[in-house]
Design a protein around this motif. Sequence first.
Motif, PDB file in Angstrom:
ATOM      1  N   ASN A  46      20.349  58.085 -53.090  1.00 16.09           N
ATOM      2  CA  ASN A  46      19.672  59.317 -52.674  1.00 16.09           C
ATOM      3  C   ASN A  46      19.605  60.375 -53.774  1.00 16.09           C
ATOM      4  N   SER A  52      14.944  64.592 -50.525  1.00 19.87           N
ATOM      5  CA  SER A  52      15.882  64.229 -49.462  1.00 19.87           C
ATOM      6  C   SER A  52      16.910  65.340 -49.234  1.00 19.87           C
ATOM      7  N   SER A 118      21.227  53.945 -48.432  1.00 20.10           N
ATOM      8  CA  SER A 118      20.654  55.278 -48.592  1.00 20.10           C
ATOM      9  C   SER A 118      21.077  56.195 -47.450  1.00 20.10           C
ATOM     10  N   SER A 134      14.674  59.078 -47.009  1.00 21.79           N
ATOM     11  CA  SER A 134      15.716  58.102 -47.315  1.00 21.79           C
ATOM     12  C   SER A 134      15.028  56.753 -47.481  1.00 21.79           C
TER      13      SER A 134
END
Length: 365
Positions: A46, A52, A118, A134
């Motif tokens: 990530n 994100s 993730s 993600s």
Amino acid sequence: MASNVLAASFLLIFLSFFISGFNLLEAQMVPAVFVFGDSLVDVGNNNYLKISLAKADFPHNGVDFPTKKPTGRFTNGKNAADFVAEKVGLPTSPPYLSLLSKSNKSNASFLTGVSFASGGAGIFDGTDERYRQSLTLTKQVDYFSTVCEDLKQQLGSSGAQNLLSKSLFAIVIGSNDIFGYFGSSDLRSKSTPQQYVDSMALALKQQLKRIHSCGARKFVVAGVGAIGCCPSERYKNKTEECNEETNHWSVKYNAALASMLRELKSELKNIHYSYFDTYAVLLNFIQKPTAYGFTEVKAACCGLGNLKAKVPCLPIATYCSNRRDHVFWDLYHPTEAANRIIADNIFDGPSHYTFPLNVRQLIAV
């Protein structure tokens, strides 16, 4: 005389390298570990997703990691993926997106495995909506298909099949789907909880079949933990008790998952698997903490407010000095201490936690 001594010295050095090399090879129990999942086993994917919200690339994460720096792991140190890699004699499988980001990427990077896990990911593609971005499980398996082709080009079809058939494929996912269901009136209006958890297991089955079609034969599949006992869930209750509804449906999903794995084994005779009952192990931590060296089972170590669950583990938060005593690092994730015990049970656990095989037995098949 001097030349004899020199020759003897070189011989000793050669022998020491040979012996140490032999021990290293002996310690490596599998050729590679491939990891799929969510933030429980994310080792930094990530970090490479720009928008994100599910990130751990800031303090105080990583305070107990060997580098003392945040790495994208959602804990104070190592997670379960790190400890399992150690047990099989391999380095931790690197985040897939970190390999893509290197202009001089070598296919050899995949030879000991790779992690697609993730933070925020779920079995269903829409699970990560609240985190904005993600790698969904579908996307993770898409990436694995690409890795398969790379391995075939490098090793040939039979060489790649040999590597993949002996490697471990770890899948740790499902918590975000359950949180997502109870957090969405739209999802609740479309299906009953039982229908939803059954569809989770069915969707996961399709992804496991895709992984199998590439050559995977040995699967390590973790059930969902007692997520109703996370600090984030306790914080919602004035009594600070676990959210029993969330826990109930975690158990129901795990039952559907275990049933699905038995079906998969009957359909695909050449697969072997180890199912890990994360729920039972985590509940044991909470109900019998002293047996595992814990004293704090409700509050997070890092955060602010009641149970340190009002504010997440952000740089403005405070964190406890006695991290070994805590089950939870932040709102949702275990501490390194808890992760270590979880990995011990995944690898060598008794049959009531890991069945039909633990990972040590799975490797030997």
